[in-house]
Design a protein around this motif. Structure first.
Motif, PDB file in Angstrom:
ATOM      1  N   ARG A 138     -30.585 -23.246 -17.757  1.00 22.96           N
ATOM      2  CA  ARG A 138     -30.142 -23.629 -16.415  1.00 22.96           C
ATOM      3  C   ARG A 138     -29.725 -22.420 -15.575  1.00 22.96           C
ATOM      4  N   LEU A 158     -23.054 -27.978 -23.675  1.00 24.32           N
ATOM      5  CA  LEU A 158     -21.593 -27.952 -23.639  1.00 24.32           C
ATOM      6  C   LEU A 158     -21.041 -28.487 -24.960  1.00 24.32           C
ATOM      7  N   GLU A 172     -13.992 -37.547 -20.148  1.00 26.20           N
ATOM      8  CA  GLU A 172     -13.532 -36.968 -18.873  1.00 26.20           C
ATOM      9  C   GLU A 172     -14.163 -35.597 -18.643  1.00 26.20           C
ATOM     10  N   ILE A 173     -14.190 -34.794 -19.718  1.00 25.83           N
ATOM     11  CA  ILE A 173     -14.789 -33.460 -19.581  1.00 25.83           C
ATOM     12  C   ILE A 173     -16.266 -33.590 -19.236  1.00 25.83           C
ATOM     13  N   PHE A 175     -17.827 -36.128 -17.835  1.00 21.57           N
ATOM     14  CA  PHE A 175     -17.999 -36.641 -16.457  1.00 21.57           C
ATOM     15  C   PHE A 175     -17.836 -35.503 -15.448  1.00 21.57           C
ATOM     16  N   GLY A 176     -16.786 -34.694 -15.641  1.00 19.78           N
ATOM     17  CA  GLY A 176     -16.519 -33.599 -14.708  1.00 19.78           C
ATOM     18  C   GLY A 176     -17.678 -32.615 -14.665  1.00 19.78           C
ATOM     19  N   VAL A 177     -18.199 -32.279 -15.817  1.00 20.50           N
ATOM     20  CA  VAL A 177     -19.273 -31.294 -15.867  1.00 20.50           C
ATOM     21  C   VAL A 177     -20.575 -31.874 -15.318  1.00 20.50           C
ATOM     22  N   GLU A 179     -20.799 -34.118 -12.962  1.00 22.40           N
ATOM     23  CA  GLU A 179     -20.670 -34.132 -11.493  1.00 22.40           C
ATOM     24  C   GLU A 179     -20.963 -32.762 -10.885  1.00 22.40           C
ATOM     25  N   LYS A 180     -20.490 -31.710 -11.573  1.00 25.55           N
ATOM     26  CA  LYS A 180     -20.664 -30.367 -11.018  1.00 25.55           C
ATOM     27  C   LYS A 180     -22.057 -29.812 -11.276  1.00 25.55           C
ATOM     28  N   SER A 181     -22.613 -30.093 -12.452  1.00 23.87           N
ATOM     29  CA  SER A 181     -23.862 -29.418 -12.817  1.00 23.87           C
ATOM     30  C   SER A 181     -25.089 -30.296 -12.578  1.00 23.87           C
TER      31      SER A 181
ATOM     32  N   GLU D 169     -22.095 -22.131 -14.902  1.00 18.33           N
ATOM     33  CA  GLU D 169     -21.018 -21.220 -14.559  1.00 18.33           C
ATOM     34  C   GLU D 169     -19.700 -21.751 -15.098  1.00 18.33           C
ATOM     35  N   GLU D 172     -17.733 -23.733 -12.652  1.00 20.98           N
ATOM     36  CA  GLU D 172     -18.155 -25.119 -12.421  1.00 20.98           C
ATOM     37  C   GLU D 172     -17.545 -26.060 -13.446  1.00 20.98           C
ATOM     38  N   ILE D 173     -17.564 -25.615 -14.714  1.00 20.29           N
ATOM     39  CA  ILE D 173     -16.983 -26.445 -15.770  1.00 20.29           C
ATOM     40  C   ILE D 173     -15.491 -26.641 -15.509  1.00 20.29           C
ATOM     41  N   PHE D 175     -13.865 -26.404 -12.663  1.00 19.85           N
ATOM     42  CA  PHE D 175     -13.655 -27.264 -11.492  1.00 19.85           C
ATOM     43  C   PHE D 175     -13.789 -28.732 -11.875  1.00 19.85           C
ATOM     44  N   GLY D 176     -14.855 -29.035 -12.615  1.00 17.64           N
ATOM     45  CA  GLY D 176     -15.101 -30.423 -13.009  1.00 17.64           C
ATOM     46  C   GLY D 176     -13.955 -30.983 -13.840  1.00 17.64           C
TER      47      GLY D 176
END
Lengths: 366, 366, 366, 366
Positions: A138, A158, A172-173, A175-177, A179-181, D169, D172-173, D175-176
Motif C-alpha cells: 500500500r 496490521l 475498535e482498532i 474500525f479506526g484503521v 476508516e483511515k486507510s 502511515e 493514520e493508524i 489517528f484512527g
C-alpha cells in the motif's frame, strides 16, 4: 483467539464449521436442512471440505453463522516436511483465488490483512506471524505508484494486539484503521480452538463470515464482519489449541460408544439365551419381563444415553483438581506455528498478487 | 526432556516421584515398604513433600530409583503473581540449602549447573532459561580470584542442547565438560512430564538421583548421576507437559470408578428384586443362576474390572486419529516457563552463594 | 567474538586476513615476502581472495598466523536479496569443498561444527544461529546407522556459549566434547571484527588456522587449533562489528591523505612562485631558506606524517567522552545475521553432505 | 525511528534538542534568543536539562520546534546496574509527573501510549518493548469499572508497527485509534538518532512537541502532535543509533579544531620570525606579501575553515565504499534496549498511576 474463553457453551466449543457440522450430524444422523457439504479428497494428502450454511435454520442447527466455509485438512502438515508445506501453500492459494472470485473481489480491490492474536503467546501468535511475512504494497501505491509493477494489488497489514496488551477492543482498532486507510476488503487471520487434537496445526479454515468474539462479557465486544465494517471480511483460521475438557469429553463419548455397542451385542445374546434357559410359563417372556431390566436400565442410563448434563458433570469432576479449564496445545507448538504461518503467508502472497508465483514467493517470507 | 519419549511404559508415564507413589498407593491402598513419605503443608500456599525411597524394593514398588525426592507444590504459581513467585523462590532456596547440607556439600564445593532441554521448544526450554539467569563465577575464580568477595561459590553453567541439534548424547557432553572443568557436584535442571495437568508449571522436584534417560533406544544412552560422573548429581525438575493419553487415561479411570459404584448399587437392588420375582424352585437361586449373568459379566468386564491392557487399547483407539501420542502443554506455556525459570534461577543463586540474599538476588536475573 | 576485546593492539584491530594484508601493504607499498595473494573476481557480485601466509616471516608482516585464508566478499549481500544469498551459498559451498579436499579431509571424515559466540548478543549470535540450521547426523550413525542414506557425513554440532554465561573457557568445553565425541576435524563459526564498516555482514572468511583468543588476559586462554586439538580446525568467520575507533581512524587517515596531496600541490606552486617573487640574492634560495619553513614543518608534522602514536592520541581524544571504546554494528544487524547465518548453514550442509544439493538444501534451514 | 532517514539534512542529524542546541551554540558562541536552558546536575549520576524553545525564532536557530524538552542523561545507564536503573526510573517518573502537571493533565485524563518503531529491528524496538510492559487499564474501566481501585488512570497502549510492515502511515493508524478510543492525551515512545555515540542508550528525552517524521518523502507523511490530533502529544525518546557519518564528522571537526589551534600558534611564530629574517626593503612586509601566502591559504582553506559543503564532501568520500550511509548501534544493543525500555515502562507506570509506587512497580514489567 481471545474470544474463545466463554466457558458456558463448552459443549460446542469449536471454531471449526466442519466440527460443528460433524457434531450436529452425529446427533441427528441425517442431513441438516440449510447446510450443504461437499468434500474433495482427490489429493491423497489434502482434504478440502466446502460447507455452505445457506440460512439461519442451517446456522442454528450447527451453531455457525450462514456463509461459506472452506476447510483444508492436511494431517501430514504436522511432519515438518517442506514439500508438503509447499503443496498446501499452493492449494491454499488456489482456494483463496477462487474464494475471492466468488465474492466478486477483483484484482484491483485493496486488501487489509489483520493478524489477530497475541504475539507473546505462541499458540496465539499465528496472525501476527503471518502479517510479518506478507508482501505489503500500500505504501508504494501511495508514495511511489510508478514503481509498482503489473500484477500486484494494494495490500496493507496490521497486528492490532489483544485486549490485555492494548486495553482497546481489537474491533475498535480495526474500525479506526479501516476508516483511515480505506481498504475494499479485510482478511482476518486468527488462531482457533478445535475439538480434536488431531486437527491442531493441520487444518486451515477460510470463511466469509468474519470474526465474532464470544458473548461472555456482555454484548460490548463487537464483531468484525461485513455488517460492522461495510466491506467483505474473510476469516482465515488455524486451530492451535483444544480445551482439555474437550479431550476428556471425546474420550468419554468414545468410551460410551464402545460400551453401547457391547451392550447391544450382549443384549441380543441374552435374549436368545434367556428364552431357552428360563423356566417355562404360559405367557411368553418379553424383554420387559426380564428380571435384570432394572439393572440394565441403570447401565443404559449410565452408559448408553448418559445425558449431556451428566456427562458435563463428570468432565468437571475429572478436571476439578485443576481449578480451571485449561486450554492445551501440542508441545511442539513453536515449530507448528512457524510452519503453518509460513504456509499461509506464502499462499496469501500468491493469492493477492498475481505476479507472485511459486518461483518467487519464498522470497517474501522468512 | 528428550528422555521421556519411551511409549512402552506409558502407564507410569510420570517423572514425578510423588505421582509415582500416589499411583502405587492407589493400587495397594497400603503403605509401601521401603518408601517414607512426609508432607509439610504449614504454608497455605506451598506444600512440600519429602519422599525417601530407601531401597531397591521401594524403588521397584513405585518405579523410581532409591534416593531423596523433595516436591514443592504451589497451585498459585500459575497466577503470575510476583509475590507468590518470591515466596516460592525463598522456600526453594531454603530447601536447596538443606538438601546440599544433607548431602555434605559445603560452601567451598564447586558447582556445575547443567540446563538440559531444547531452547527452541518452549515447554522444554526450562533448563537453558535457568542457566541464562545464573550468577556464574568460575571464570572470576580462574582469572581474577582476588576480585571475588566473601560468600560466593565457584559456579559454572552449561546448556548442552539436545540430541537432535547436536548429534551428541547430552551425557557425553556433560562428561567431557566435567572432566575438563572439574566441578565437585552437578545440578541438572530439566523440564518433566507429569500425569496431571494441574501439576504442570506449579511443581518443583529436587532429587539426588540424577538424570536417567528412557531406555527406549537400547542401553546406549547413559545416565547422568553419581555412578557415571563420580560426583553428586542433583536433579531439579518442573513438569511442563502431560501426555494426552494420560489425560484420557485419567478421565476413563475416573469414569469407570464412577460406574463401578453405580454397578454395585444396582447389583444389590437387582438381587433383592430378582429373588422375589423369579418363579419358585427347590434349589435357591444364586447369582450364578441368574439368566442375565452373561450380559452382566460382559458389563462387568467392560466397566468394573476393565484390565489394564484393554484400557490401554481403548485409549489408543480414542487417540488413534492423531496418528501419534501427542504431548501437550498449557496454552500459556511461554509465561509459565519464564516465571518458573526465574523462580529457580533466583532460588539457586541464593542457595549457591551465601552473599546473595533477597535484597539483591533480583539483580542477577532478567 | 569475545576474544577481540584486547585494546592494546587496536591499530591492527581486524580479524580479517585481507584487511591485515591491506594494511601491511599500504605501509610498505610492495609485495610482502612470505605472503601470496590471489584475487578472483570473475563473478561480478562475488570477489574471492586467496591468501597464503607461507611462513612465520609473512605471518609477522601482516599479523596473522601462517596458513590459508579464503575471503568471499559480496557487497550486495547487504541488500537482503534471496537470489544473491543463494549465489553466495553456492559459491561458499564450492570453496568449502575445495578447502576440505586440499586439507585431505575426505568424505568419511567426521565433522564437529562449533558455533562460537553469545546467542543473547545479536551481532555475536552468528555461530549459534548457524548451528541451529545444520543437518546433524552423528546420532543417526550412532543409534540407527542403517537409516542413513548414501552421500551423508557424520556431523555433530555444539554452541558452547561464552565465558560470561558458562564460567568455563570455550576451549575447555570444546576439548572435552572432542575427547568424548571423537570427530576427525572441527569447523568453528565465529563473528569477527572488521576494520571497515563496508565489510560488515558482506564478507565470509575461511581459514585453516583455527581460533586464537586475544592474549589480553594472560596466557590462560587457549587456542582452538590443530596444535591444541590434534585434528584440523577450520575457522569460518563473518565480520559483524567494527570498533568505533577504527571508523574514526580511517576517517582521519583518509583526511590526512587528502591533505597530503593538497600539500604537495601547493608546495610545488609555492616553490615556483616564491623563487620569482622573492628578492634576488646571490646564493640561490633553497627550500630550507624559506621563511615559512617553521610553520610549514609544523603543518607537515601535523598533517603529512602524523606519527601513529599521535594519531592514536587524537582518536582517543575524539572518543574520550564515551569513557570506553565502543564496538558498533549496523542498525539492521538482526536481518543481516539471520541472512548470513542462513547462507553459511546452507553452504555447510551442501559442502559436508554430498547428498544435499541446491534442490533440497533449503529444507534443512529455517 | 523510520522518520530519520532523510539524508539531505544530515548535518543537523540529531533528534535530541540538547544536541541541536549545543551545535547552534558552538557556531554562535552566544546565547540563542528564544531558547532558555536550565541544567540540573545535583544528582551526580543523573543530569537533567530543561530546554524551552519559546518561539519560532528560537526554533529556527536550533532546528527544533517550539516547546519544552527535558533531557535526562545517565552515562552509567550503560553499566547494566539495576540500582542505577531504579534511580533513573524514579527520576524519570518524577519528571513525567511534573511534566503532566505543567501541561494541565490531571489524574482522571485518559492516556494512550503509542510504541513507535519496528519490533524486528532491535535498536528500533524501544517503543514496542515499553508498550509490552505497561500497566494497561482501559479495558477494565470499559468492561468492569467496579474492579479498578483508587489511584489508577485509564491507560491504553498500541504498537502500530512501521510503514514497511503495515503499508499504512503510522500517523493514520494512530489517528484512527484515537478517534475510536478517545483518549485525552497521547504519549509516543520512539527510538531516536543521536549525534554522539556516548548518548546512545544513556539519555531519555521528554517533550511536548509530538512526533514529526522527516519531510524527505514529500509532505505526505503527517506529524503526530497536538495540531493534528487535537489533544496533547508527549514524546518520549531514547537515542539508540548514530549515523556513521556523524561519527566521522565529529572526528574531522575535532581534528580540524586541533589543527586550527596549531595553525594559529605557528602563524604567530612565523610572523615574528619572518619579519626578522627576510631581507630588508622599503615598504614594510605585511602578511599579504609573504611568499607562502598561497600555500598557507590553501592550508587554511583545507584546515582552518573547511566549509560545511567541503567537509560533507570529505565525509562522503570516506564513507563512499559503503555505497550507503550506515546507521550504527553499539554491539550490546539487545541488553541496552531491554534495560532502558524497562526503565521507561517502570517510570511510566508510576507516573500514570498514583497507586503504583516503588514497592510494586516491578510487578508490571518483565
Amino acid at each position: 483467539m481471545e474470544h474463545n474463553i466463554d466457558l458456558s457453551g463448552y459443549s460446542i466449543r469449536t471454531d471449526l464449521a466442519v466440527e460443528a457440522h460433524e457434531l450436529a450430524w452425529q446427533k441427528n444422523e441425517t442431513d441438516i436442512p440449510g447446510v450443504l457439504l461437499q468434500a474433495d479428497d482427490a489429493d491423497p494428502n489434502i482434504k478440502v471440505t466446502r460447507l455452505h450454511v445457506q440460512n439461519e435454520e442451517g446456522g442454528k442447527a450447527i451453531g455457525k453463522l450462514p456463509g461459506h466455509y472452506i476447510t483444508i485438512e492436511v494431517p501430514k502438515l504436522r511432519d515438518n516436511d517442506t514439500s508438503i508445506e509447499e503443496q498446501v501453500a499452493r492449494r491454499f492459494a488456489h482456494e483463496m483465488v477462487s474464494f475471492l472470485k466468488e465474492l466478486g473481489i477483483t484484482e484491483e480491490k485493496k486488501a487489509l490483512v489483520v493478524g489477530l492474536g497475541n504475539w507473546n503467546v505462541t499458540p496465539d501468535a499465528l496472525g501476527p506471524m503471518v502479517v510479518e511475512n506478507l508482501l505489503v504494497t500500500r505504501h508504494l501505491y501511495q508514495l511511489a505508484p510508478e514503481t509498482v509493477g503489473e500484477g500486484y494489488r494494494e495490500v496493507s497489514a496490521l497486528s492490532p494486539g489483544v485486549l490485555g496488551i492494548t486495553g482497546i477492543e481489537t474491533s475498535e482498532i480495526v474500525f479506526g484503521v479501516v476508516e483511515k486507510s480505506k481498504p475494499d476488503f479485510v482478511i482476518c487471520i486468527d488462531a482457533l480452538a478445535s475439538r480434536a487434537l488431531h486437527r491442531v496445526n493441520t487444518t486451515i479454515q477460510i470463511s466469509d463470515t468474519g470474526i465474532h468474539p464470544g458473548s461472555g462479557v456482555g454484548n460490548k465486544r463487537k464483531a468484525i464482519d461485513q455488517n460492522t465494517l461495510g466491506i467483505p471480511v474473510i476469516a482465515i483460521g488455524v486451530p492451535t489449541v483444544v480445551f482439555a475438557s474437550t479431550i476428556v469429553n471425546d474420550a468419554i463419548t468414545y468410551l460410551l460408544g464402545h460400551f453401547n455397542q457391547s451392550m447391544a451385542e450382549s443384549k441380543r445374546a441374552f435374549n436368545k439365551l434367556s428364552m431357552s434357559t428360563l423356566p417355562e410359563r404360559k405367557e411368553p417372556y418379553t424383554e420387559e419381563d426380564l428380571p435384570d431390566m432394572e439393572s440394565r436400565k441403570t447401565f443404559m442410563g449410565l452408559v448408553g444415553s448418559l445425558p449431556e448434563e451428566e456427562k458435563r458433570q463428570l468432565i468437571h469432576e475429572v478436571l476439578r483438581p485443576l481449578g480451571q479449564d485449561l486450554v492445551v496445545t501440542p508441545k511442539e507448538v513453536d515449530d507448528f506455528i512457524e510452519g503453518v504461518s509460513n504456509v499461509i503467508a506464502t499462499g496469501l502472497n500468491r493469492a493477492l498478487h498475481r505476479a507472485v508465483d511459486e518461483q518467487n514467493s519464498g522470497a517474501y517470507t522468512h
